[in-house]
Design an enzyme around this catalytic site. Sequence first.
Site, PDB file in Angstrom:
ATOM      1  CG  ASN A   9      -7.264   0.057   4.778  1.00  0.00           C
ATOM      2  OD1 ASN A   9      -7.559   0.676   6.061  1.00  0.00           O
ATOM      3  ND2 ASN A   9      -6.112  -0.246   4.859  1.00  0.00           N
ATOM      4  CD  GLU A  40      -9.806  -1.610 -15.076  1.00  0.00           C
ATOM      5  OE1 GLU A  40      -8.705  -2.141 -15.367  1.00  0.00           O
ATOM      6  OE2 GLU A  40     -11.026  -0.579 -15.042  1.00  0.00           O
ATOM      7  CG  ASP A  69      -1.403   4.013  -5.646  1.00  0.00           C
ATOM      8  OD1 ASP A  69      -2.506   3.003  -5.443  1.00  0.00           O
ATOM      9  OD2 ASP A  69      -0.732   3.820  -6.259  1.00  0.00           O
ATOM     10  CG  ASP A 153       5.341  -2.922   7.336  1.00  0.00           C
ATOM     11  OD1 ASP A 153       5.989  -2.067   6.576  1.00  0.00           O
ATOM     12  OD2 ASP A 153       4.791  -2.587   7.931  1.00  0.00           O
ATOM     13  CE  LYS A 173       4.283   1.702   8.434  1.00  0.00           C
ATOM     14  NZ  LYS A 173       4.008   0.186   7.763  1.00  0.00           N
TER      15      LYS A 173
HETATM   16  P1  IMP Z   1      -2.871   1.055  -2.026  1.00  0.00           P
HETATM   17  O1  IMP Z   1      -3.548   0.396  -1.243  1.00  0.00           O
HETATM   18  O2  IMP Z   1      -2.894   0.431  -3.640  1.00  0.00           O
HETATM   19  O3  IMP Z   1      -2.116   2.400  -2.353  1.00  0.00           O
HETATM   20  O4  IMP Z   1      -1.679  -0.156  -2.401  1.00  0.00           O
HETATM   21  C1  IMP Z   1      -0.421  -0.068  -1.745  1.00  0.00           C
HETATM   22  C2  IMP Z   1       0.574  -1.646  -1.202  1.00  0.00           C
HETATM   23  O5  IMP Z   1       1.757  -0.777  -0.899  1.00  0.00           O
HETATM   24  C3  IMP Z   1       0.318  -2.562  -0.410  1.00  0.00           C
HETATM   25  O6  IMP Z   1      -0.785  -3.372  -0.584  1.00  0.00           O
HETATM   26  C4  IMP Z   1       1.646  -3.190   0.232  1.00  0.00           C
HETATM   27  O7  IMP Z   1       1.640  -4.209  -0.395  1.00  0.00           O
HETATM   28  C5  IMP Z   1       2.678  -1.873   0.010  1.00  0.00           C
HETATM   29  N1  IMP Z   1       2.775  -1.449   1.038  1.00  0.00           N
HETATM   30  C6  IMP Z   1       2.145   1.026   0.864  1.00  0.00           C
HETATM   31  N2  IMP Z   1       2.360   1.100   2.342  1.00  0.00           N
HETATM   32  C7  IMP Z   1       3.337   0.020   2.862  1.00  0.00           C
HETATM   33  C8  IMP Z   1       3.580  -0.003   4.295  1.00  0.00           C
HETATM   34  O8  IMP Z   1       3.535   0.508   5.158  1.00  0.00           O
HETATM   35  N3  IMP Z   1       3.856  -1.287   4.855  1.00  0.00           N
HETATM   36  C9  IMP Z   1       3.937  -2.522   3.589  1.00  0.00           C
HETATM   37  N4  IMP Z   1       3.739  -2.366   2.660  1.00  0.00           N
HETATM   38  C10 IMP Z   1       2.843  -1.156   2.123  1.00  0.00           C
END
Ligand code: IMP
Length: 200
Positions: A9, A40, A69, A153, A173
């Site tokens: 990202n 994974e 995460d 969000d 935010k």
């Molecule tokens: P990660 O990239 O495996 O940590 O997945 C995080 C997931 O949690 C994202 O795809 C979102 O669906 C959700 N998420 C985490 N942080 C946020 C945020 O700040 N706003 C909205 N959704 C979030």
Amino acid sequence: MKLVLASKNKKKLVEMNDILSRLGVQVCSEAEAGVDVEVEETGTTFEENSLLKARTVMEASGMPAIADDSGLCVDALGGAPGVYSARYGGEGLDDTGRYRLLLENMRGQSPRTARFVSVITCCFPNGDVITARGECPGTIAFAPMGEGGFGYDPVFFLPERKKTFAQLTAEEKNEISHRGKALALFQEKLKAYLAAQPEN
Ligand code: IMP
């Protein structure tokens, strides 16, 4: 010091660099470190998944690696979607589909309290690990509001501001978000860690 970000990202890379450059720490992408790792996420907690990502990239690159995460935990749903936030409802859904499913699953449920969680982990090749957790409490709105942000969000409501995360500016935010809090704590812990290193 240079850290590799265990993520593809680009927004996360910019955000991490913005904050950690103040400590003289440079964060580079997996590509810049010459690795391309698919991790994974088999853990059942944010801590486990965050550690899995950071450790895998540290081992592949031989450099200190940082990962985060995050997810949304809804009390009335037993903490779901939790660590499965990005995969809620299966592969076919996008962000809008996922929050619509959440609103559907929340129909008639009470309380509507929830919290966003973020866990940041940094793994060093010598085995040292730094972890920081941030949480942001709120409630699940009855309908989506706002255009900003991403993911859940539009349905994450802050009662004291009478706004969803999607109705805040990025700056607003970051000040209160789970990720903002985890990064602030991580920054403090990393600063103390670096100060304790003999070469500094
Ligand atoms: P990660 O990239 O495996 O940590 O997945 C995080 C997931 O949690 C994202 O795809 C979102 O669906 C959700 N998420 C985490 N942080 C946020 C945020 O700040 N706003 C909205 N959704 C979030």
